[in-house]
Design a protein around this motif. Structure first.
Motif, PDB file in Angstrom:
ATOM      1  N   TYR A   1      29.384  39.298  47.710  1.00 18.38           N
ATOM      2  CA  TYR A   1      29.314  39.733  46.312  1.00 18.38           C
ATOM      3  C   TYR A   1      28.042  40.522  46.049  1.00 18.38           C
ATOM      4  O   TYR A   1      28.038  41.502  45.305  1.00 18.38           O
ATOM      5  CB  TYR A   1      29.432  38.538  45.363  1.00 18.38           C
TER       6      TYR A   1
ATOM      7  N   GLU B   1      38.920  43.542  38.004  1.00 19.97           N
ATOM      8  CA  GLU B   1      38.477  42.691  39.099  1.00 19.97           C
ATOM      9  C   GLU B   1      39.616  42.370  40.059  1.00 19.97           C
ATOM     10  O   GLU B   1      39.454  42.407  41.279  1.00 19.97           O
ATOM     11  CB  GLU B   1      37.866  41.412  38.532  1.00 19.97           C
TER      12      GLU B   1
ATOM     13  N   ALA C   1      39.658  43.490  43.973  1.00 20.72           N
ATOM     14  CA  ALA C   1      39.717  42.429  44.982  1.00 20.72           C
ATOM     15  C   ALA C   1      40.878  42.662  45.938  1.00 20.72           C
ATOM     16  O   ALA C   1      40.736  42.539  47.166  1.00 20.72           O
ATOM     17  CB  ALA C   1      39.834  41.070  44.305  1.00 20.72           C
TER      18      ALA C   1
ATOM     19  N   SER D   1      38.336  37.895  47.704  1.00 18.83           N
ATOM     20  CA  SER D   1      38.769  36.993  46.651  1.00 18.83           C
ATOM     21  C   SER D   1      38.326  37.557  45.303  1.00 18.83           C
ATOM     22  O   SER D   1      37.320  38.267  45.209  1.00 18.83           O
ATOM     23  CB  SER D   1      38.157  35.606  46.850  1.00 18.83           C
ATOM     24  N   ARG D   2      39.071  37.236  44.273  1.00 21.59           N
ATOM     25  CA  ARG D   2      38.680  37.708  42.951  1.00 21.59           C
ATOM     26  C   ARG D   2      37.334  37.116  42.551  1.00 21.59           C
ATOM     27  O   ARG D   2      36.555  37.750  41.829  1.00 21.59           O
ATOM     28  CB  ARG D   2      39.753  37.338  41.920  1.00 21.59           C
TER      29      ARG D   2
ATOM     30  N   VAL E   1      34.501  39.479  43.603  1.00 19.53           N
ATOM     31  CA  VAL E   1      34.351  40.657  42.740  1.00 19.53           C
ATOM     32  C   VAL E   1      33.810  40.252  41.376  1.00 19.53           C
ATOM     33  O   VAL E   1      32.955  40.949  40.799  1.00 19.53           O
ATOM     34  CB  VAL E   1      35.706  41.383  42.610  1.00 19.53           C
TER      35      VAL E   1
END
Length: 480
Positions: free
Chosen positions: A25, A50, A54, A60-61, A64
């Motif tokens: 991230y 998002e 992703a 993975s969301r 993001v």
């Protein structure tokens, strides 16, 4: 309406953003931060949702979401529930960018100050304006007097030209965009130099081109491993193998490397292009800014078929938005058809100003030659004292030098310079996909006091890098 950046488009801009260590991230946030700060993601652009990003990046969301949250904390994103996240700058409004603070030195624009007699010429042009007020004032091809003056200038330089071969544009960038739309279709290949003028490859990409980059060596020998290379072999090979519909080149004092193509190289490249049906577009924006070049080749189209682009932005002043295209008459007609949906012509008053100035071009070039010679010597001296480990090419013309830093830290240095009150263009601004981290483009056309302040700020920024560990280079590669 705000501009919206799709997940696919952002993925392309991000390049190889993933670091070998550390959190994903944070690496993603750092890359987006660099793209916003250096203008590749314009302020006011709506970033992808998002979930979409992703899915596109295979993340993975949560990752993001964390990256966007960090950007919001750094005041680089403004998010409104239901409306998405919009790029911004710290201290700026959420949508519209604020101009740089008055105490910033902007070393990112390679353009000299206005001619000292420009105001006088403008007043003289105003006196001519009443003669043109009887018609509507829309001029998509250029006034006869200016087209004749541009044609005469080419003829004086050894390239016989008629006014019918000239279209006047709103600067060289406008000319490149028009040619991109006229020559390139979606999916067509277009050859570019690498590094190169960024707005040119942006225009080609905007027309749907698949870019074919050809490496350009710096102007002279340096510790980066480059020698005095004439890239004609690489250009010819790329034209033959890729069969591009168009090729964008800067034959003289290339921006940013400063190199010029020899007369022999010009002949070979145009011969290869003619065999493949490739239209060569030669950007001559800096072609006449010769300081002390040993060879004086003719304009590219004197060696074969080529479309020429020029302007007065680098010789007169960037605020005079007048450029031109020299091409065969059938292409001029195609350009007129392409132009009409986007604009209705070049301002008449500015054309009158430029028509007067072209008659004094020899005086203008003599003034610029002395200014550039002094600017080059001054910058070289300052850099030699402040950065003995850098390689600074001794360019023989143009308006910039392509400095070798000795380490892939151009993006990091550009960011550090901002904290010292200096805006400077990092090397990757002139490449695609994050290349040229070992280089920095510096202008030689600024007044001494501006150059002094810029180099002092650059020295402070360089010193701050020495005290800070260099992060993984994949995080830095996309600053543009």
């Amino acid at each position: 309406m705000d501009a919206t950046l799709s997940a696919r488009a952002l993925d392309t801009l991000l390049g190889d953003w993933r670091s070998s260590g550390g959190s994903a991230y944070r690496a993603l946030a750092d890359r987006i931060r660099l793209l916003v700060l250096d203008g590749r993601i314009p302020v006011g652009t709506r970033l992808p949702a998002e979930r979409d990003l992703a899915e596109r990046l295979g993340l993975s969301r949560t990752t993001v979401t964390a990256a966007y949250r960090e950007l919001r904390e750094q005041h680089l994103l403004h998010s409104v529930r239901g409306s998405g996240s919009v790029a911004r700058l710290p201290g700026a409004p959420a949508v519209l960018p604020a101009p740089p603070a008055a105490d910033y030195v902007d070393f990112s624009k390679a353009a000299p100050p206005a001619l000292p007699w420009l105001a006088e010429v403008a007043r003289e042009a105003v006196d001519e304006l009443p003669a043109h007020l009887g018609d509507p004032g829309f001029d998509p091809i250029g006034t006869p007097v200016l087209r004749a003056a541009i044609a005469d200038r080419y003829t004086a330089r050894g390239l016989p030209t008629s006014p019918e071969q000239i279209m006047v544009t709103i600067g060289a960038q406008h000319a490149i965009a028009l040619l991109s739309r006229a020559l390139v279709g979606r999916g067509d290949r277009a050859l570019i130099e690498a590094p190169t003028y960024p707005h040119a490859y942006e225009a080609l990409r905007g027309s749907g081109a698949r870019l074919v980059p050809v490496a350009v060596a710096p102007h002279d020998v340096g510790p980066e491993g480059f020698g005095p290379v004439d890239e004609a072999d690489d250009l010819v090979r790329a034209i033959r193998h890729a069969n591009p519909v168009a090729a964008y080149l800067m034959p003289d004092f290339q921006n940013p490397t400063g190199r010029s193509l020899s007369a022999e190289a010009r002949e070979r490249v145009l011969d290869a292009a003619a065999r493949q049906g490739t239209v060569v577009v030669a950007d001559e924006t800096t072609a006449e800014l010769d300081i002390d070049r040993a060879e004086h080749p003719l304009p590219l189209a004197a060696y074969g078929n080529a479309v020429m682009v020029g302007s007065v932005g680098k010789t007169v002043w960037g605020g005079i938005r007048v450029g031109w295209i020299r091409a065969d008459r059938p292409l001029i007609r195609r350009l007129l058809a392409v132009r009409s949906p986007g604009d209705l012509g070049t301002p008449i008053l500015e054309q009158l100003i430029v028509a007067r100035l072209l008659g004094r071009m020899d005086d203008i070039l003599e003034l610029r030659r002395e200014q550039l010679r002094a600017g080059r010597e001054h910058l070289e001296s300052l850099l030699a004292d402040a950065f003995p480990g850098w390689h600074v090419p001794h360019v023989d013309g143009g308006i910039v030098t392509w400095v070798g830093l000795g380490a892939p830290v151009s993006s990091q240095l550009a960011l550090a310079a901002r904290t010292e009150g200096l805006i400077v263009a990092a090397g990757p601004r002139f490449g695609i996909d994050g290349a040229f981290e070992r280089f920095l483009r510096l202008p030689i056309c600024y007044p001494p006091e501006v150059t002094d302040a810029a180099v002092q700020a650059l020295a402070r920024a360089w010193g701050s890098l020495a005290r800070t560990p260099v992060p993984d280079q994949s995080v830095l590669a996309a600053v543009v």
